[in-house]
Enzyme design. Structure first.
Site, PDB file in Angstrom:
ATOM      1  N   HIS A 132      -7.702   6.122 -13.354  1.00  0.00           N
ATOM      2  CA  HIS A 132      -6.311   6.398 -13.593  1.00  0.00           C
ATOM      3  C   HIS A 132      -6.075   7.428 -14.884  1.00  0.00           C
ATOM      4  CE1 HIS A 132      -2.005   5.374 -14.235  1.00  0.00           C
ATOM      5  NE2 HIS A 132      -2.115   5.273 -13.097  1.00  0.00           N
ATOM      6  N   GLU A 139      10.443  -3.276  -0.935  1.00  0.00           N
ATOM      7  CA  GLU A 139       9.484  -4.081  -1.479  1.00  0.00           C
ATOM      8  C   GLU A 139      10.231  -5.241  -2.274  1.00  0.00           C
ATOM      9  OE1 GLU A 139       5.198  -3.036  -2.264  1.00  0.00           O
ATOM     10  OE2 GLU A 139       5.864  -3.522  -4.063  1.00  0.00           O
ATOM     11  N   ARG A 144      -1.291  -2.327 -16.961  1.00  0.00           N
ATOM     12  CA  ARG A 144      -0.995  -2.853 -18.445  1.00  0.00           C
ATOM     13  C   ARG A 144      -1.687  -4.185 -18.799  1.00  0.00           C
ATOM     14  NH1 ARG A 144       3.361  -0.788 -21.673  1.00  0.00           N
ATOM     15  NH2 ARG A 144       3.827   0.616 -19.836  1.00  0.00           N
ATOM     16  N   HIS A 174      -6.282  -0.636 -13.722  1.00  0.00           N
ATOM     17  CA  HIS A 174      -5.522   0.450 -14.622  1.00  0.00           C
ATOM     18  C   HIS A 174      -4.238  -0.508 -15.042  1.00  0.00           C
ATOM     19  CE1 HIS A 174      -1.809   1.311 -12.185  1.00  0.00           C
ATOM     20  NE2 HIS A 174      -2.655   1.057 -10.974  1.00  0.00           N
ATOM     21  N   GLU A 215       6.633  -5.891 -15.307  1.00  0.00           N
ATOM     22  CA  GLU A 215       6.945  -5.727 -13.670  1.00  0.00           C
ATOM     23  C   GLU A 215       7.801  -6.881 -13.302  1.00  0.00           C
ATOM     24  OE1 GLU A 215       4.120  -4.897 -14.623  1.00  0.00           O
ATOM     25  OE2 GLU A 215       3.724  -2.962 -14.360  1.00  0.00           O
ATOM     26  N   ASP A 266       8.774  -2.171  -8.733  1.00  0.00           N
ATOM     27  CA  ASP A 266       9.098  -2.574  -9.984  1.00  0.00           C
ATOM     28  C   ASP A 266       8.966  -1.795 -11.102  1.00  0.00           C
ATOM     29  OD1 ASP A 266       6.326  -2.601  -9.954  1.00  0.00           O
ATOM     30  OD2 ASP A 266       5.985  -4.788  -9.408  1.00  0.00           O
TER      31      ASP A 266
HETATM   32  N1  UDP Z   1      -4.443   5.470  -4.902  1.00  0.00           N
HETATM   33  C1  UDP Z   1      -4.788   6.854  -4.640  1.00  0.00           C
HETATM   34  N2  UDP Z   1      -5.585   7.284  -5.354  1.00  0.00           N
HETATM   35  C2  UDP Z   1      -6.568   6.512  -6.217  1.00  0.00           C
HETATM   36  C3  UDP Z   1      -6.026   5.270  -6.478  1.00  0.00           C
HETATM   37  C4  UDP Z   1      -5.095   4.605  -5.708  1.00  0.00           C
HETATM   38  O1  UDP Z   1      -4.124   7.436  -3.981  1.00  0.00           O
HETATM   39  O2  UDP Z   1      -7.359   7.158  -6.949  1.00  0.00           O
HETATM   40  C5  UDP Z   1      -3.340   4.842  -4.078  1.00  0.00           C
HETATM   41  C6  UDP Z   1      -3.496   3.472  -3.533  1.00  0.00           C
HETATM   42  O3  UDP Z   1      -3.992   3.589  -2.106  1.00  0.00           O
HETATM   43  C7  UDP Z   1      -2.009   2.938  -3.401  1.00  0.00           C
HETATM   44  C8  UDP Z   1      -1.615   3.407  -4.774  1.00  0.00           C
HETATM   45  O4  UDP Z   1      -2.139   4.525  -4.875  1.00  0.00           O
HETATM   46  O5  UDP Z   1      -1.321   3.249  -2.176  1.00  0.00           O
HETATM   47  C9  UDP Z   1      -1.592   2.258  -5.800  1.00  0.00           C
HETATM   48  O6  UDP Z   1      -1.103   2.805  -6.916  1.00  0.00           O
HETATM   49  P1  UDP Z   1      -1.639   2.227  -8.182  1.00  0.00           P
HETATM   50  O7  UDP Z   1      -2.813   1.458  -8.210  1.00  0.00           O
HETATM   51  O8  UDP Z   1      -1.452   2.961  -9.313  1.00  0.00           O
HETATM   52  O9  UDP Z   1      -0.283   1.136  -8.405  1.00  0.00           O
HETATM   53  P2  UDP Z   1       0.007  -0.457  -8.184  1.00  0.00           P
HETATM   54  O10 UDP Z   1      -0.059  -0.536  -6.587  1.00  0.00           O
HETATM   55  O11 UDP Z   1      -0.764  -1.199  -8.596  1.00  0.00           O
HETATM   56  O12 UDP Z   1       1.538  -0.477  -8.388  1.00  0.00           O
END
Ligand code: UDP
Length: 387
Positions: free
Chosen positions: A247, A119, A216, A214, A133, A97
């Protein structure tokens, strides 16, 4: 050879598309082509490297000034149009998204290239949360040719919206494939702070609490409340060590560092490389997160998650008893964390409700079928691969 373009611009897209690229590699006649939209420079490359994969193409996008969605998407569209005309892929896979996913889906749709949505079907049914999103994924669902859904519930949502059943395949979430692949390698910790925390847990009975936030909708006040809760958890539980990989977003980082840099037993780091993040997830007694991906990964290790959001489009872990939706109310976070840390509240010993590790191979077979390349061996391969 038929090219399938995989488009990624952020860390979660890279993690979730990496194992699909590996699965496509094994399909005769299909060639994955990884294109980086430039949305988050650095994050995609870092995540892909852990899967021994590199980006095949970058978009030439103008530098950003305002940080608005309009600027981001209008910068990507002409570059995507040029890239899709040049590579002429037979299908374009977008994930989730993000702005990259929306821009990629629109461009492919306009060019008559089938859009594959990985997804597909997650919903809160609240356009304001998560914003933007929820709107983004609903828009992609209107123009996708193939919907790869992570769960039967997500597929049911799409059917209720009028998507024809034959356009939907339930595959599971490729993030489970990713986490299992990386966990099996069991690489030693790269981040020295994590290596020290591992010693503390193994030798001094410390408990690790992993925190990420992190998104928004968490910026500002909600994140401030989470950070207050983290300080209180550390005060109340002398055996707790907190690891907070922040982040790179400069505002989020500054807020986290200002609130936590002077707190003992709290370590704020750069984003962890994926294998380190997986190690931390496995080691942690408790995870506090607003991340979608982290919610989906933690149940693989039975690590309980307090979800720092008011709504979730990923209810499966909550239903399975692996996660609890606590929002950002300080008292609620601290109380729930106390129950987990004392052992009163445990994750149910269920299999990860988001997947079994075979989502990528199922997705590759569904893409073959979409492109009319399915051969009779595919079904047999799938049967063998997924048991
Ligand atoms: N992740 C990572 N290092 C970090 C934090 C998260 O590799 O320091 C990985 C986490 O395991 C997951 C992905 O990043 O696979 C999630 O990304 P994020 O939290 O940025 O986005 P969301 O899933 O909320 O869209």
């Amino acid at each position: 050879m038929v090219d399938v373009m995989l488009l990624a611009g952020t860390r979660p897209e890279a993690v979730k598309l990496a194992t699909l690229a590996q699965a496509l590699d094994t399909r005769p006649g299909l060639r994955p082509l990884f294109v980086h939209s430039g949305q988050h420079p650095g994050m995609v490359e870092q995540a892909l490297a852990q899967f021994d994969r590199a980006v095949d193409g970058w978009l030439e996008v103008p530098p950003r000034r305002s940080g608005t969605q309009a600027e981001l998407i209008s910068g990507m569209l002409p570059a995507l149009d040029e890239a899709m005309r040049r590579y002429a892929p037979s299908a374009v896979v977008v994930q989730g998204d993000t702005a990259t996913a929306l821009a990629g889906a629109l461009t492919a749709f306009w060019l008559g290239i089938p859009v594959v949505h990985l997804e597909a079907g997650l919903r809160t049914h609240d356009l304001a949360s998560p914003f933007p999103e929820e709107g983004t994924r609903q828009m992609i669902s209107r123009i996708a040719a193939l919907h790869l859904s992570p769960s039967p519930a997500a597929a049911a949502t799409l059917r209720a919206e009028g998507v024809p059943t034959e356009r939907i395949t339930v595959v599971g979430n490729t993030v489970v494939d990713a986490v299992l692949t990386i966990a099996a390698r069991d690489l030693p910790a790269r981040e020295s702070a994590l290596a020290l925390l591992e010693m503390g847990v193994a030798e001094a009975g410390e408990q690790l609490v992993l925190v990420t936030s992190h998104r928004r909708e968490s910026w500002g006040e909600p994140l401030a409340r989470t950070l207050t809760a983290v300080r209180r958890i550390v005060d109340l539980h002398p055996q707790v060590q907190v690891l907070f990989p922040a982040h790179p977003n400069p505002d989020v980082r500054a807020q986290v560092e200002t609130a936590l840099s002077d707190v003992s037993r709290v370590t704020v780091t750069e984003p962890l490389e994926y294998p380190d993040l997986v190690r931390a997830l496995r080691l942690a007694t408790l995870v506090l997160t607003d991340s979608g991906g982290v919610q989906e990964e933690a149940p693989t290790f039975g690590t309980p998650v307090l979800v720092l959001r008011d709504t979730t489009e990923r209810p499966e872990a909550v239903t399975a008893g692996c996660a609890w939706l606590v929002g950002t109310d300080v008292d609620l976070i601290v109380t729930a964390a106390g129950h987990v840390l004392s052992g009163d509240l445990r994750a149910a010993p269920a299999a990860n409700p988001y997947g079994d590790g075979y989502a990528a191979v199922r997705s590759a077979v569904a893409i073959e079928a979409l492109l009319g390349l399915a051969d009779p061996a595919s079904a047999a391969d799938l049967q063998t691969a997924t048991g």
